[in-house]
Design an enzyme around this catalytic site. Sequence first.
Site, PDB file in Angstrom:
ATOM      1  N   GLU A 153      58.784  -8.668  22.918  1.00 30.44           N
ATOM      2  CA  GLU A 153      59.773  -7.950  23.727  1.00 30.44           C
ATOM      3  C   GLU A 153      59.096  -7.028  24.740  1.00 30.44           C
ATOM      4  O   GLU A 153      59.563  -6.880  25.867  1.00 30.44           O
ATOM      5  CB  GLU A 153      60.686  -7.138  22.796  1.00 30.44           C
ATOM      6  CG  GLU A 153      61.596  -8.025  21.962  1.00 30.44           C
ATOM      7  CD  GLU A 153      62.059  -7.386  20.680  1.00 30.44           C
ATOM      8  OE1 GLU A 153      61.264  -7.325  19.715  1.00 30.44           O
ATOM      9  OE2 GLU A 153      63.211  -6.953  20.609  1.00 30.44           O
ATOM     10  N   ASN A 168      59.315   2.715  23.946  1.00 32.47           N
ATOM     11  CA  ASN A 168      60.456   2.439  23.066  1.00 32.47           C
ATOM     12  C   ASN A 168      60.750   3.728  22.303  1.00 32.47           C
ATOM     13  O   ASN A 168      60.082   4.036  21.313  1.00 32.47           O
ATOM     14  CB  ASN A 168      60.088   1.290  22.120  1.00 32.47           C
ATOM     15  CG  ASN A 168      61.246   0.876  21.231  1.00 32.47           C
ATOM     16  OD1 ASN A 168      62.296   1.531  21.216  1.00 32.47           O
ATOM     17  ND2 ASN A 168      61.057  -0.200  20.499  1.00 32.47           N
ATOM     18  N   GLY A 218      59.876 -10.703  12.168  1.00 32.59           N
ATOM     19  CA  GLY A 218      59.128 -10.530  10.918  1.00 32.59           C
ATOM     20  C   GLY A 218      59.324 -11.653   9.915  1.00 32.59           C
ATOM     21  O   GLY A 218      58.350 -12.253   9.439  1.00 32.59           O
ATOM     22  N   ILE A 219      60.564 -11.971   9.599  1.00 34.96           N
ATOM     23  CA  ILE A 219      60.837 -13.008   8.596  1.00 34.96           C
ATOM     24  C   ILE A 219      60.721 -14.397   9.230  1.00 34.96           C
ATOM     25  O   ILE A 219      60.088 -15.301   8.675  1.00 34.96           O
ATOM     26  CB  ILE A 219      62.236 -12.791   7.982  1.00 34.96           C
ATOM     27  CG1 ILE A 219      62.275 -11.440   7.256  1.00 34.96           C
ATOM     28  CG2 ILE A 219      62.598 -13.928   7.040  1.00 34.96           C
ATOM     29  CD1 ILE A 219      63.655 -11.009   6.793  1.00 34.96           C
ATOM     30  N   GLY A 220      61.294 -14.565  10.410  1.00 33.47           N
ATOM     31  CA  GLY A 220      61.255 -15.869  11.081  1.00 33.47           C
ATOM     32  C   GLY A 220      59.834 -16.362  11.317  1.00 33.47           C
ATOM     33  O   GLY A 220      59.548 -17.554  11.211  1.00 33.47           O
ATOM     34  N   ARG A 257      71.737  -4.199   6.256  1.00 33.59           N
ATOM     35  CA  ARG A 257      73.066  -4.330   6.883  1.00 33.59           C
ATOM     36  C   ARG A 257      73.796  -5.546   6.320  1.00 33.59           C
ATOM     37  O   ARG A 257      73.180  -6.587   6.106  1.00 33.59           O
ATOM     38  CB  ARG A 257      72.929  -4.501   8.402  1.00 33.59           C
ATOM     39  CG  ARG A 257      72.533  -3.232   9.110  1.00 33.59           C
ATOM     40  CD  ARG A 257      72.257  -3.484  10.578  1.00 33.59           C
ATOM     41  NE  ARG A 257      70.871  -3.193  10.893  1.00 33.59           N
ATOM     42  CZ  ARG A 257      70.268  -3.503  12.030  1.00 33.59           C
ATOM     43  NH1 ARG A 257      70.927  -4.132  12.983  1.00 33.59           N
ATOM     44  NH2 ARG A 257      69.009  -3.193  12.223  1.00 33.59           N
ATOM     45  N   ARG A 285      62.677   0.531  26.836  1.00 34.42           N
ATOM     46  CA  ARG A 285      63.555  -0.344  26.064  1.00 34.42           C
ATOM     47  C   ARG A 285      64.858   0.406  25.769  1.00 34.42           C
ATOM     48  O   ARG A 285      64.832   1.531  25.268  1.00 34.42           O
ATOM     49  CB  ARG A 285      62.891  -0.733  24.750  1.00 34.42           C
ATOM     50  CG  ARG A 285      63.783  -1.644  23.962  1.00 34.42           C
ATOM     51  CD  ARG A 285      63.570  -1.508  22.481  1.00 34.42           C
ATOM     52  NE  ARG A 285      64.553  -2.334  21.783  1.00 34.42           N
ATOM     53  CZ  ARG A 285      64.839  -2.188  20.524  1.00 34.42           C
ATOM     54  NH1 ARG A 285      64.254  -1.267  19.808  1.00 34.42           N
ATOM     55  NH2 ARG A 285      65.749  -2.961  19.954  1.00 34.42           N
ATOM     56  N   HIS A 335      68.975  -7.632  20.559  1.00 34.48           N
ATOM     57  CA  HIS A 335      67.705  -8.376  20.528  1.00 34.48           C
ATOM     58  C   HIS A 335      67.584  -9.310  21.738  1.00 34.48           C
ATOM     59  O   HIS A 335      66.867 -10.309  21.697  1.00 34.48           O
ATOM     60  CB  HIS A 335      67.558  -9.268  19.276  1.00 34.48           C
ATOM     61  CG  HIS A 335      67.495  -8.543  17.969  1.00 34.48           C
ATOM     62  ND1 HIS A 335      68.183  -8.977  16.855  1.00 34.48           N
ATOM     63  CD2 HIS A 335      66.837  -7.432  17.591  1.00 34.48           C
ATOM     64  CE1 HIS A 335      67.937  -8.157  15.856  1.00 34.48           C
ATOM     65  NE2 HIS A 335      67.125  -7.206  16.279  1.00 34.48           N
TER      66      HIS A 335
HETATM   67  P1  ADP Z   1      62.463  -5.008  12.690  1.00 28.29           P
HETATM   68  O1  ADP Z   1      63.858  -5.544  12.786  1.00 28.29           O
HETATM   69  O2  ADP Z   1      62.373  -3.680  12.039  1.00 28.29           O
HETATM   70  O3  ADP Z   1      61.653  -5.159  13.965  1.00 28.29           O
HETATM   71  P2  ADP Z   1      60.625  -7.038  11.694  1.00 28.29           P
HETATM   72  O4  ADP Z   1      60.918  -8.070  12.705  1.00 28.29           O
HETATM   73  O5  ADP Z   1      59.314  -6.357  11.726  1.00 28.29           O
HETATM   74  O6  ADP Z   1      61.788  -5.971  11.607  1.00 28.29           O
HETATM   75  O7  ADP Z   1      60.807  -7.744  10.259  1.00 28.29           O
HETATM   76  C1  ADP Z   1      60.601  -7.071   9.068  1.00 28.29           C
HETATM   77  C2  ADP Z   1      60.831  -8.068   7.921  1.00 28.29           C
HETATM   78  O8  ADP Z   1      59.892  -9.135   8.026  1.00 28.29           O
HETATM   79  C3  ADP Z   1      60.678  -7.467   6.549  1.00 28.29           C
HETATM   80  O9  ADP Z   1      61.738  -7.910   5.710  1.00 28.29           O
HETATM   81  C4  ADP Z   1      59.364  -8.025   6.089  1.00 28.29           C
HETATM   82  O10 ADP Z   1      59.347  -8.214   4.716  1.00 28.29           O
HETATM   83  C5  ADP Z   1      59.332  -9.382   6.759  1.00 28.29           C
HETATM   84  N1  ADP Z   1      57.956  -9.907   6.791  1.00 28.29           N
HETATM   85  C6  ADP Z   1      57.497 -10.946   6.073  1.00 28.29           C
HETATM   86  N2  ADP Z   1      56.205 -11.151   6.280  1.00 28.29           N
HETATM   87  C7  ADP Z   1      55.792 -10.224   7.151  1.00 28.29           C
HETATM   88  C8  ADP Z   1      54.534  -9.929   7.763  1.00 28.29           C
HETATM   89  N3  ADP Z   1      53.432 -10.626   7.501  1.00 28.29           N
HETATM   90  N4  ADP Z   1      54.508  -8.896   8.602  1.00 28.29           N
HETATM   91  C9  ADP Z   1      55.612  -8.168   8.887  1.00 28.29           C
HETATM   92  N5  ADP Z   1      56.827  -8.420   8.335  1.00 28.29           N
HETATM   93  C10 ADP Z   1      56.912  -9.434   7.483  1.00 28.29           C
END
Ligand code: ADP
Length: 404
Positions: free
Chosen positions: A389, A7, A333-335, A242, A92, A181
């Site tokens: 991914e 990547n 990350g958030i999901g 964003r 990627r 994505h």
């Molecule tokens: P990207 O789009 O950069 O791949 P991620 O999918 O890693 O982003 O998501 C990052 C977001 O997920 C951040 O806002 C972060 O605060 C949130 N988050 C919440 N808990 C965690 C965790 N345990 N580990 C990683 N990210 C987390």
Amino acid sequence: MNVLVVNAGSSSLKYQLFDTATEKVLAKGNCERIGDGGLFTHKLPDNPDLNVKIEIDIPNHTEATKIVVKYLTDPVHGVVKSMDEIEAVGHRIVHGGAYLKESVLVNADVLEKLEGCRDLAPLHTAAHLMGIHGCLEVMPNTPQVVVMDTAFHSTMPAEAYTYPLPKKMCEKYHIRRYGFHGTSHRYVSGEMAKLLDKPVEETKIVTCHIGNGSSISAVKGGKVIDTSMGFTPLDGIMMGTRCGSIDPAIVPFIMEKENMTPAEVNNFMNKKCGFLGVTDELSSDCREIEEGYMKNDPICVDTFKLLAYQIKKFIGSYTAAMNGLDAVVFTAGIGENTPLIRALACENMEFYGIKLDAAKNDAAHHQGDSLEISAADSKVKVYVIPTNEELVIARDTEAIAKAL
Ligand code: ADP
């Protein structure tokens, strides 16, 4: 087969070496600060004592690739004996434009098509091309495959991908909804479909990839029929920095008031809005906003409500688009890690057949497994499914390399 997944970003090159027979990651790491010093990390999941983290000069992507190959084949830190054991490389690619709609072996024609994507995603495409050329130089006899983030969305019907702009202009500049994505939406919708008790052709799934960048897709019968990101990854729901979709008239309005150029307003909408902007620069990181929410900080409470409301609206509109809903998936990350957002997005959705089990939702954190968070009497299944991914890229790369 040992497949190296790459990547490449403008100043970084992340990698994972998969053994596709076991789908295990043998080694992974990152070359950071390329062209500006250099930091190299190399991790061995089965042997963390041998992990490497060093500052090392990395002037360009070719040198980055050389370092990666050197450590993968190193007698102490390596996981294969020689470069020949790296049997294929999967790259990627963020934007495949109108040309690249499925994973494909790199050849002169594909490289030319990728060049054609520079206009649509200049920074990403330039970085990907540097990554590919670096690997071609270091591993000239190893098959290289490109896997596009946009590909899974190429099944969208015209009414979902068309922006109501003059037809000729859209054709001239290739303006349409592409979606991003895609590899993540493909992976989690595929995992979800396996968990549903019906043929994939009959499944109706909304996938919510909520991270620093976020997008939501409607996947009907295993195919995307709509997605929230658009011509660029700026469209759709609010993200870390964003703004997502806003009234387009706000753009020239701000430019005039703040004396911004097109490049400046583009940078502003990508880097200064979303969580960061809405929280008055408190943070773009969901974890910090969650802390504020727990302390009843009104800005953080409002920010979470705003995000959850936007997710909820997409779930509702995609249910209409699919004429039904079997499952909602949260990932990224958030999901995967923020039960509060999932709870707020799914609250008061009984009309849609969505009901969470609060205890299961609170307990579901990133654990590598797919976890159900819907209540036993919820008509719609709601799951947290960690995305992967890189695994999708490795699988596609293996399939193409094997067929050679
Ligand atoms: P990207 O789009 O950069 O791949 P991620 O999918 O890693 O982003 O998501 C990052 C977001 O997920 C951040 O806002 C972060 O605060 C949130 N988050 C919440 N808990 C965690 C965790 N345990 N580990 C990683 N990210 C987390």
